[in-house]
Every structure is written in C-alpha cells, then in structure tokens.
Design a protein around this motif. Structure first.
Motif, mmCIF file in Angstrom:
data_model
loop_
_atom_site.group_PDB
_atom_site.id
_atom_site.type_symbol
_atom_site.label_atom_id
_atom_site.label_comp_id
_atom_site.label_asym_id
_atom_site.label_seq_id
_atom_site.Cartn_x
_atom_site.Cartn_y
_atom_site.Cartn_z
ATOM 1 N N GLN A 159 5.952 -29.175 39.528
ATOM 2 C CA GLN A 159 6.029 -29.828 40.842
ATOM 3 C C GLN A 159 5.213 -31.088 40.750
ATOM 4 N N GLU A 178 6.541 -35.060 47.390
ATOM 5 C CA GLU A 178 6.638 -33.772 46.681
ATOM 6 C C GLU A 178 8.046 -33.550 46.153
ATOM 7 N N SER A 180 10.180 -30.727 43.397
ATOM 8 C CA SER A 180 10.119 -29.561 42.520
ATOM 9 C C SER A 180 11.111 -29.758 41.391
ATOM 10 N N GLY A 205 1.041 -28.595 39.241
ATOM 11 C CA GLY A 205 1.560 -29.426 40.315
ATOM 12 C C GLY A 205 0.409 -29.864 41.190
ATOM 13 N N TRP A 211 6.064 -25.329 45.113
ATOM 14 C CA TRP A 211 7.305 -25.373 44.318
ATOM 15 C C TRP A 211 8.378 -24.512 44.982
#
Ligand code: SAH
Ligand code: SF4
Ligand code: F3S
Length: 449
Positions: A159, A178, A180, A205, A211
C-alpha cells in the motif's frame, strides 16, 4: 525503455536510502532495475558512476542534509558522478534541487522512479531530467520481476500514500493518495521472494492496514485476508506488517493475530500523543480511548503481543498537562519499543502555521522524560522474556566466533552461539539474558529447523 543493457556495461551505481522502510524497499527496486539495465553495484558512493540519493522529508533539516550530501559527492579532481535525487525531498523540492545544486542530473519522485533509466539517458544527453509525476499507471508493472535476495527477510510494499492528512505530516503531499497494490501482483511478488530464499516478509505501507483488494475469486478482502492467503505459502515462515493507523485496525485484522501462527506477535501502532485535545489538533481522528481499546482487543486474542509506537512531543499548543497525558498513555499501553521525536515544523503543513509553537529547549526536555520512560519499558519487556523458549530466524553474523544474530517473534535482536548454523536458518532457543536493545539466547538444538 528496457532496451539494451550492454550500453551500460561496466558502469557502477550506488543507491543510498534514508527514512522509512518503504524508502528502503524503493531503493532495492531501483537497484534491481539498474542491475537489469547493465549497471553493477558499487559498495560506496565514492567510486560509483551513478549515485541515487533516495531521500526522506519527514523531519527537520531534511532538505539541508540532502544538499550537503550532494556536495560531498564531489571528487578530488572536481568531477561528480551522475547524481539522481529520488524520494520524498525530490517530490517536495522538485526542480529547485537542480537549481540549487547544479551537479544534480535527475530529480525523480517516489511514484515515478520506474522511469529512472529514461531519465538517466536524458541526463546523459545533457538535459536536467525532472519527473515528479504521480501517474495513474502503477510503477510496479514497469519494474523488473523480483528474484529474492541474499537475505532471509524482505520488505513488500502493499500500500502506498496517505489520505489521513495529520496536520504535522508531509507524507500525503510527497507520496500522494492511498492506493493498494492488486492482490495477484502481491502474491506473485511474495512467491518470487520465497523462491529466492526469503522466509520472512514484512508487508509495508504508510497505512498498511488500509490495504484492500479482491482475492482470486473476486471477494473483497482487507489486509487480514491478504495475510491469510500469504500464510498458505510453503516456505514463508513469518509475516509482519507496518505501519498501521489505529482507525484501520479492523475486527478481521485483530482476529488474525489470534488465529494465524505465521503472523508474528508484534504490532507497530503509532499514537503520537496522549491528549485528546492534541490528537484533535493533529487531525489523528482517533482518541486515547479508541486507541487503548484496540490495544486491549489485540492483547485479548494474543496476550504476548509486543506493541510499539511513535510519539511526537512539543506539537503546537502542547501544555505540561497534555504532555503528562502522553506519559499516561505510555504507562497504560506498556510498549516493547517505540520511536519518539520532537515536533518538526514542516513547510506547507497546517501545523507549521499554528499558534503556540513550542520552544526547542522545552521539546528537548519533554523528549528526555518520554524516552526515559520508554527505555525503561523496553528494558522491562526484554527482561520479561528471559526464560522463554522461542524461535529465531537468523539474519546476520555476530562479532564473536560462531555467533549469529536473529530476530525473535517479538522483533527483538537475539544473539546466539550456534556454530553449526547459518544465516537463514531457524533455531529453537531459550532467552537467557536481556539488555536494553537486544537479548541473549542459547540454542536448544543444533539441528536446522
Ligand atoms: N503513517 C504512519 C507513519 C508516518 S511517518 C503513522 O501514521 O503513524 C513516521 C513517524 O514520523 C510518525 O509516526 C511521526 O511520529 C513522525 N513524524 C511525522 N511527521 C513529523 C513531524 N512533522 N515532526 C515530528 N515527527 C514527525
Ligand atoms: Fe503522516 Fe498521519 Fe498519514 Fe501517518 S497517517 S503518514 S502520520 S498523515
Ligand atoms: Fe520519509 Fe517519505 Fe518515508 S518523508 S518517512 S521517506 S514516506
């Protein structure tokens, strides 16, 4: 783009990564890509034809440090290697870097480094090559496939980016929104790592527990689903993940800690501060109570879990009472280890212009007090593991003859004398002594596990 690797044959490179583990991961991927382009790694930047400075912008004087690092690349005869500045300072400062430091040839942001070979080629034609794009297409598809490495542990970025916008933090600006990475891509990368000898994978991440994806049957899954799937891979012995946001600790992820043996009993869950007023000013979107509730629930399913955290002291407006509340949440949580920082005013973030900026001396004094408590807790945690039998994954050689250093499930560095064993082996041990930053252990069997 991936053309003729022979054109670079004989050229050497060195990638230097600063900052978080995601930067370490990016640095490794850049190195693999340069390898595929025909470059050969150099042990040091002093004798490399190409130097990549993979920078971090999180704290004070980050940019200044980069300029002095660039200055130091100048050789005795006045020449410089080809210099690429990558990472979060590159994203934040952009073309300004090449203006202030004319020896810089390439500036490339964290979402565009798959284009590094092209950028270097442009630089070789005499251009200043600057790429700060955050393209929609994923860079990962354009990178060479992973092959595993010389080490038994590996990072795997699942992520990237952050939508949380904590008011002190540059990451949402330097890393973007953000995203994934897709499930199938991650499973394939994990398998390649395991085939190359990796036994422990740490999923990475900026907000790793945010995620989400779809498994091979198209069902929506979260990080716990990904971990469950990875745990099925033969040869992969251990799974870790970092860094998590308290608000994204789902029921499924908490439950996973009680159910999946390969998921190690360690949780890095930054809280930053212990006063709800400061947490609100930080835009953390969790409270002291909700944080402690998560910790309680994780401990209910995995009582031995080691909890770690991040703290910032001296956020604008922090009073002595607010700081005392931070000490209180530390006492209530009981950390196995933690990172703590003085608040750093980052240009462009909302907190940088808030009233009530705290004087350096006061921040320093609070940090000392916080660290004294955190160090004591770490020592206590390590001491409490003495006498336990557990398993180590051996990661490197120690200083003594026959000594190896491995990690316990709780991420402690553990020293063991085990002349018959080698890096990458797992060994059953009893923990026999505890120091501030590591523990000593004795092997229970010389057999390779
Ligand atoms: N996404 C993670 C970590 C981000 S950066 C999280 O939310 O916790 C790693 C740590 O650096 C943060 O947890 C924070 O403690 C620290 N940090 C970030 N910005 C900072 C700043 N401006 N001053 C001091 N510390 C900072
Ligand atoms: Fe920064 Fe907050 Fe995002 Fe963590 S959650 S990366 S501290 S903005
Ligand atoms: Fe630093 Fe960027 Fe990581 S600012 S901490 S390298 S996300």
């Amino acid at each position: 783009m991936k053309s003729d690797s022979s054109k670079n044959s004989g050229k050497t490179f060195h990638v230097k990564s600063f900052g978080c583990q995601m930067n370490v991961y990016d640095g490794e991927r850049m190195a693999e890509m340069l390898g595929a382009e025909g470059y050969v790694p150099a042990a040091d930047s002093a004798d490399a034809d190409l130097v990549v400075l993979n920078t971090c912008h999180i704290r004070e004087r980050a940019a200044e440090k980069v300029y002095s690092d660039i200055g130091r690349l100048k050789r005795a005869d006045g020449s410089t290697p080809t210099i690429a500045v990558a990472g979060c300072v590159a994203q934040a400062e952009g073309a300004e870097i090449a203006r202030r430091a004319p020896s810089v040839d390439v500036v490339v942001g964290p979402q565009a480094y798959h284009r590094l070979p092209d950028l270097i080629a442009r630089a070789e034609r005499g251009e200043k090559a600057i790429d700060l794009d955050m393209p929609l297409e994923s860079k990962f598809g354009a990178l060479p496939k992973r092959a595993g490495g010389q080490r038994p542990t590996a990072f795997l970025t699942v992520q990237e980016g952050c939508d949380k916008f904590c008011t002190y933090c540059v990451v949402p600006y330097t890393r973007g929104a953000e995203i994934s990475r897709p499930f199938a891509e991650l499973i394939a990368e994990a398998r390649a790592l395991v085939a190359g000898g990796v036994r422990e994978i740490t999923l990475l991440g900026q907000n790793v527990n945010a995620w989400d994806g779809e498994d091979e049957r198209g069902r929506a899954i979260g990080l716990d689903g990904l971990i469950r799937e990875l745990a099925r891979e033969d040869g992969l012995e251990r799974i870790r993940y970092t860094t998590s946001h308290p608000n994204d600790m789902t029921d499924g992820l908490i439950a996973a800690h009680g159910e999946i043996d390969k998921l190690m009993p360690f949780l890095h869950l930054p809280v930053q501060a212990g006063s709800d007023r400061i947490l609100a000013a930080m835009n953390r979107s969790h409270s002291v109570e909700s944080y402690l509730k998560v910790i309680e629930r994780v401990r209910a399913v995995r009582p031995d879990i080691a909890v770690s955290g991040d703290f910032i002291v001296g956020f604008p407006g922090e009073t002595e009472a607010d700081f005392q509340a931070t000490l209180d949440i530390v006492r209530a949580t009981n950390y196995a280890m933690a990172y703590s920082f003085k608040y750093s005013r980052r240009p462009g973030t909302p907190a940088a212009t808030m009233d009530g900026q705290i004087a350096e001396e006061l921040m320093h004094e609070r940090l000392q007090r916080l660290q004294a408590l955190l160090n004591e807790q770490q020592q206590t945690f390590n001491a409490a593991t003495v006498g336990r039998t557990t398993r180590l994954l051996l990661e490197r050689k120690g200083k003594l003859e026959g000594q190896l250093i491995g990690k316990s499930p709780w991420l402690q560095s553990a020293h063991v004398i085990a002349p018959g064993l080698k890096i990458g082996d797992m060994v059953d041990v009893r923990i026999t002594s505890a120091g501030a930053n590591s523990v000593g252990a004795e092997a229970l069997t010389e057999e390779v596990a």
